[in-house]
Design a protein around this motif. Structure first.
Motif, PDB file in Angstrom:
ATOM      1  N   VAL A 241       0.821  -1.229   0.236  1.00  0.00           N
ATOM      2  CA  VAL A 241       0.012  -0.116   0.031  1.00  0.00           C
ATOM      3  C   VAL A 241       0.919   1.220   0.021  1.00  0.00           C
ATOM      4  N   HIS A 242       0.418   2.128  -0.652  1.00  0.00           N
ATOM      5  CA  HIS A 242       1.097   3.478  -0.668  1.00  0.00           C
ATOM      6  C   HIS A 242       1.602   4.169   0.653  1.00  0.00           C
ATOM      7  N   MET A 243       0.636   4.135   1.726  1.00  0.00           N
ATOM      8  CA  MET A 243       1.291   4.698   3.014  1.00  0.00           C
ATOM      9  C   MET A 243       0.622   3.486   4.093  1.00  0.00           C
ATOM     10  N   SER A 244       1.421   3.287   4.721  1.00  0.00           N
ATOM     11  CA  SER A 244       0.864   2.462   6.234  1.00  0.00           C
ATOM     12  C   SER A 244       1.407   2.989   7.358  1.00  0.00           C
ATOM     13  N   VAL A 245       0.421   2.821   8.412  1.00  0.00           N
ATOM     14  CA  VAL A 245       0.750   3.250   9.605  1.00  0.00           C
ATOM     15  C   VAL A 245       0.719   2.075  10.604  1.00  0.00           C
ATOM     16  N   THR A 246       1.928   1.782  11.306  1.00  0.00           N
ATOM     17  CA  THR A 246       1.862   0.573  12.308  1.00  0.00           C
ATOM     18  C   THR A 246       1.927   1.160  13.550  1.00  0.00           C
ATOM     19  N   THR A 247       1.198   0.664  14.591  1.00  0.00           N
ATOM     20  CA  THR A 247       1.367   0.935  15.905  1.00  0.00           C
ATOM     21  C   THR A 247       2.028  -0.236  16.657  1.00  0.00           C
ATOM     22  N   GLU A 248       3.112   0.126  17.678  1.00  0.00           N
ATOM     23  CA  GLU A 248       3.485  -1.034  18.196  1.00  0.00           C
ATOM     24  C   GLU A 248       3.505  -0.480  19.706  1.00  0.00           C
ATOM     25  N   HIS A 249       3.290  -1.352  20.616  1.00  0.00           N
ATOM     26  CA  HIS A 249       3.025  -0.984  22.041  1.00  0.00           C
ATOM     27  C   HIS A 249       4.179  -1.760  22.681  1.00  0.00           C
ATOM     28  N   LEU A 250       5.082  -0.750  23.322  1.00  0.00           N
ATOM     29  CA  LEU A 250       6.121  -1.527  23.635  1.00  0.00           C
ATOM     30  C   LEU A 250       6.378  -0.818  25.257  1.00  0.00           C
ATOM     31  N   ALA A 251       6.231  -1.850  26.268  1.00  0.00           N
ATOM     32  CA  ALA A 251       6.170  -1.229  27.605  1.00  0.00           C
ATOM     33  C   ALA A 251       5.132  -0.241  27.985  1.00  0.00           C
ATOM     34  N   ARG A 252       5.704   1.122  28.265  1.00  0.00           N
ATOM     35  CA  ARG A 252       4.807   2.281  28.381  1.00  0.00           C
ATOM     36  C   ARG A 252       4.577   3.009  27.081  1.00  0.00           C
ATOM     37  N   ARG A 253       5.458   2.777  26.536  1.00  0.00           N
ATOM     38  CA  ARG A 253       5.349   3.535  24.994  1.00  0.00           C
ATOM     39  C   ARG A 253       4.574   2.923  24.001  1.00  0.00           C
ATOM     40  N   THR A 254       4.298   3.747  23.049  1.00  0.00           N
ATOM     41  CA  THR A 254       3.417   3.580  21.943  1.00  0.00           C
ATOM     42  C   THR A 254       4.311   4.145  20.561  1.00  0.00           C
ATOM     43  N   ILE A 255       4.784   3.203  19.714  1.00  0.00           N
ATOM     44  CA  ILE A 255       5.639   3.576  18.686  1.00  0.00           C
ATOM     45  C   ILE A 255       4.682   3.410  17.404  1.00  0.00           C
ATOM     46  N   THR A 256       4.454   4.652  16.438  1.00  0.00           N
ATOM     47  CA  THR A 256       3.712   4.609  15.427  1.00  0.00           C
ATOM     48  C   THR A 256       5.018   4.527  14.417  1.00  0.00           C
ATOM     49  N   ILE A 257       4.998   3.700  13.329  1.00  0.00           N
ATOM     50  CA  ILE A 257       5.703   3.482  12.353  1.00  0.00           C
ATOM     51  C   ILE A 257       5.078   3.956  10.981  1.00  0.00           C
ATOM     52  N   THR A 258       5.592   5.007  10.260  1.00  0.00           N
ATOM     53  CA  THR A 258       4.811   5.338   8.981  1.00  0.00           C
ATOM     54  C   THR A 258       5.747   4.662   7.853  1.00  0.00           C
ATOM     55  N   SER A 259       5.377   4.135   7.008  1.00  0.00           N
ATOM     56  CA  SER A 259       6.080   3.825   5.833  1.00  0.00           C
ATOM     57  C   SER A 259       5.306   3.856   4.392  1.00  0.00           C
ATOM     58  N   PHE A 260       6.164   4.207   3.492  1.00  0.00           N
ATOM     59  CA  PHE A 260       5.483   4.605   2.197  1.00  0.00           C
ATOM     60  C   PHE A 260       6.277   3.585   1.176  1.00  0.00           C
ATOM     61  N   ALA A 261       5.345   3.379  -0.034  1.00  0.00           N
ATOM     62  CA  ALA A 261       5.992   2.605  -0.972  1.00  0.00           C
ATOM     63  C   ALA A 261       5.594   3.323  -2.096  1.00  0.00           C
ATOM     64  N   ALA A 262       6.562   3.801  -3.168  1.00  0.00           N
ATOM     65  CA  ALA A 262       5.987   4.420  -4.256  1.00  0.00           C
ATOM     66  C   ALA A 262       5.197   3.592  -5.177  1.00  0.00           C
ATOM     67  N   THR A 263       4.270   4.109  -5.745  1.00  0.00           N
ATOM     68  CA  THR A 263       3.376   3.348  -6.591  1.00  0.00           C
ATOM     69  C   THR A 263       4.192   3.211  -8.069  1.00  0.00           C
ATOM     70  N   VAL A 264       3.674   2.392  -9.023  1.00  0.00           N
ATOM     71  CA  VAL A 264       4.576   2.258 -10.065  1.00  0.00           C
ATOM     72  C   VAL A 264       4.839   3.716 -10.843  1.00  0.00           C
ATOM     73  N   PRO A 265       3.558   4.260 -11.286  1.00  0.00           N
ATOM     74  CA  PRO A 265       3.802   5.436 -11.948  1.00  0.00           C
ATOM     75  C   PRO A 265       4.506   6.400 -11.374  1.00  0.00           C
ATOM     76  N   GLU A 266       4.258   6.732 -10.081  1.00  0.00           N
ATOM     77  CA  GLU A 266       5.127   7.610  -9.153  1.00  0.00           C
ATOM     78  C   GLU A 266       6.843   7.143  -9.199  1.00  0.00           C
ATOM     79  N   GLY A 267       7.000   5.937  -8.961  1.00  0.00           N
ATOM     80  CA  GLY A 267       8.326   5.594  -9.215  1.00  0.00           C
ATOM     81  C   GLY A 267       8.855   5.923 -10.518  1.00  0.00           C
TER      82      GLY A 267
END
Lengths: 292, 319
Positions: A241-267
């Protein structure tokens, strides 16, 4: 003014013909050079390592489906082969003309500098393409061993994207080669950028600032591998997917990781823009640079 | 592009090159025309190589024009350099190529007809005595061998104009002598040769005229005899070699009193240095008088070089 008889039968060829002449002799030089064989050996070593590992350990990721095989084999290594080709053939292609003084042999002739630049670029592109073809053939050979003639169409697209990406990488390395007079500096800067810096910036920009790193060439080049992405459960094609947000719970902290993937036309656009801009800038730099 | 030749010419029009505050070449105006060899002299850093580089598109002028056969090198490079062979500094050749391949590349770039390429390459490689190395890779060559191949490259298309930047650089004594012979043979083929050199004996031997440059400015451009005459005020110096030592008194009294002689000194006990005024008639009479004195004359030649005297008087700095 005394008129002298014109004894000259020389007719200086057109600029396009001179591109071909420069290409031919630069390619001969590349083909016989140690760097070509070193790159060939590296490519063969990567291929041999993969062949042995897959043959011996039979990893599930590789053998889940034909697409997963090509994705794991090709998608994981081809960018490295492309970047190495760019460094080996483009890193000092122009800076070497100044530092090694080979420019003093060719430039003072009736030939435009642009013909020399384009000829050398094409020679590097052809030499790199040969390396890419060798890696492609070995990949397909192994793929056929495990999956017969079932070569997924995504692999064909990936090869095409890889070839296009190679052109942009060479445009970029030629630009850096024009920027510096020292061959070692241009090679070093290119290597650092492609092997570490771009990936690092891409990750930082995506994860920390949540901005799509569309301005980085390696992000656009990601389509070479993305097109081969698959569902890890079924092995079927699954473009990220073009943009994905993953939330991870580590101990008392919540980490949000955002990742992008170029679409074919964009790439494709990112690769094309990088190719055009860096090629034009490199050419302008070479035209203006002086042999002092 | 077929170049129609008129009298070959090289012209610098207010040619300047600046690097920040440093002026390498300053408003150079110089027109060289016809079939002759012109030596380009000056101390290190005077601007000789910079000037030649501006005539070969290796660097761009800050202002002014570099014209070859009336064509601006920087706006119409291909046309301007079509009839120019050049050797600037010591070029390197792609190390994996052989001399035959490197020269074939230049022959193709310069448009030497296909049917003539092989023969021309054989000829120029033979001229620089590199025939037996024709198919060995250049990467293994010494500096002098590469210089010979680069000279061959400059001659390859039989150019009407040659720009040579210290062509003997890196060559052994035999190589230097061969380069001089090549330049002399080109003079007989009606070529315009502009050659920088630090070897005044070489310039004296092969050049008809000299242009001297210092701190980027042209000091003088003239024929060697005119230049010598101007600098020496019409006086010439000869050195006379003797078979046996000579008495100082004889030199200062008898020889110094010969008509036309200005001064006569002993350089060492077997060499007399005589300054005289007048032309070749005086010189001839001087020689016959010396022989008649029976002092054992075994040689009689111009002292050092007239060009060297002129150079030392006109160029007072070394950098």
């Amino acid at each position: 003014m005394n008129e002298l008889e014109d004894l000259s039968t020389n007719k200086v060829p057109g600029s396009l013909d001179q591109v071909g002449i420069t290409l031919k002799y630069t390619f001969i030089d590349y083909f016989r050079s140690r760097r070509f064989f070193i790159l060939l050996i590296i490519t063969l070593l990567i291929s041999a390592l993969l062949t042995i590992l897959v043959g011996y350990y039979r990893p599930g990721d590789f053998l889940l489906s034909d697409l997963s095989f090509y994705s794991s084999w090709w998608g994981g290594a081809v960018s490295f082969v492309i970047v190495l080709s760019g460094i080996f053939f483009g890193g000092d292609a122009i800076s070497g003309e100044f530092q090694n003084k080979t420019g003093y042999f060719g430039v003072p002739n009736p030939i435009r500098r642009s013909s020399i630049y384009v000829g050398k670029w094409l020679a590097a592109f052809i030499a790199s393409t040969m390396i890419l073809i060798i890696f492609t053939v070995i990949t397909v050979g192994n793929g056929m061993y495990y999956f017969g003639l079932n070569v997924p169409y995504q692999f064909g697209l990936s090869v095409f994207f890889a070839w296009f990406y190679l052109a942009a990488v060479l445009g970029f390395t030629f630009f850096f080669s024009s920027l510096f007079k020292s061959s070692s500096i241009s090679i070093l800067v290119t290597a650092i950028l492609f092997l570490f810096a771009f990936t690092l910036i891409e990750t930082l920009v995506s994860d920390l600032v949540q901005i799509e790193p569309w301005f980085i060439i390696t992000y656009g080049g990601g389509i070479v591998g993305n097109i081969l992405a698959y569902n890890p459960l079924t092995g079927a094609a699954a473009y990220p997917v073009h943009m994905s947000v993953t939330t991870e719970h580590l101990a008392r902290r919540t980490i949000t990781i955002t990742s992008f993937a170029a679409t074919v036309p964009e790439g494709l656009v990112i690769i094309a823009v990088y190719f055009l801009v860096t090629s034009v800038l490199g050419l302008i730099l070479f035209e203006r640079k002086e042999f002092t | 592009m077929l170049v129609t030749l008129t009298n070959p010419s090289i012209e610098a029009v207010n040619l300047s090159k600046r690097y920040g505050a440093f002026v390498a070449v300053s408003g150079l105006n110089l027109k060289l025309e016809g079939s002759k060899c012109i030596g380009f002299l000056g101390p290190n850093g005077a601007g000789k190589t910079t000037t030649l580089k501006m005539f070969t598109d290796l660097i761009r002028p800050s202002s002014g024009q570099a014209l070859i056969n009336g064509v601006n090198v920087h706006t119409e490079k291909k046309k301007a350099l079509a009839s120019v062979g050049s050797l600037i500094e010591t070029p390197e050749i792609y190390p994996s190529l052989t001399p035959r391949e490197a020269l074939m590349m230049i022959a193709e770039i310069r448009g030497v007809p296909r049917a003539e390429r092989g023969k021309r390459i054989e000829e120029v490689v033979s001229d620089v005595r590199m025939g037996e190395w024709m198919d060995k890779r250049v990467g293994k060559f010494s500096k002098g061998m590469k210089q010979r191949i680069c000279i061959a490259s400059a001659l390859l298309s039989d150019p009407t104009i040659l720009l040579l930047d210290e062509p003997s650089n890196g060559l052994d004594p035999r190589g230097m002598s061969e380069v001089r012979d090549i330049v002399k043979s080109l003079k007989s083929k009606e070529r315009l040769i502009f050659m920088s050199s630090h070897l005044l004996s070489e310039v004296s031997e092969v050049c008809d005229e000299v242009a001297m440059i210092d701190h980027g400015k042209l000091i003088v451009y003239d024929t060697i005899p005119n230049l010598s005459a101007k600098v020496s005020g019409g006086e010439n110096i000869v050195e006379v070699g003797l078979q046996r030592p000579i008495d100082t008194g004889l030199v200062t009294k008898r020889i110094a009193s010969i008509i036309g002689v200005v001064t006569a000194d002993l350089k060492d006990d077997k060499t007399i240095r005589i300054k005289f005024s007048g032309g070749q008639d005086v010189q001839e009479r001087l020689l016959s008088d010396l022989v008649r004195m029976n002092i054992g004359v075994i040689s009689y030649k111009p002292a050092s070089s007239e060009l060297e005297d002129a150079y030392l008087k006109l160029i007072t700095t070394t950098v």
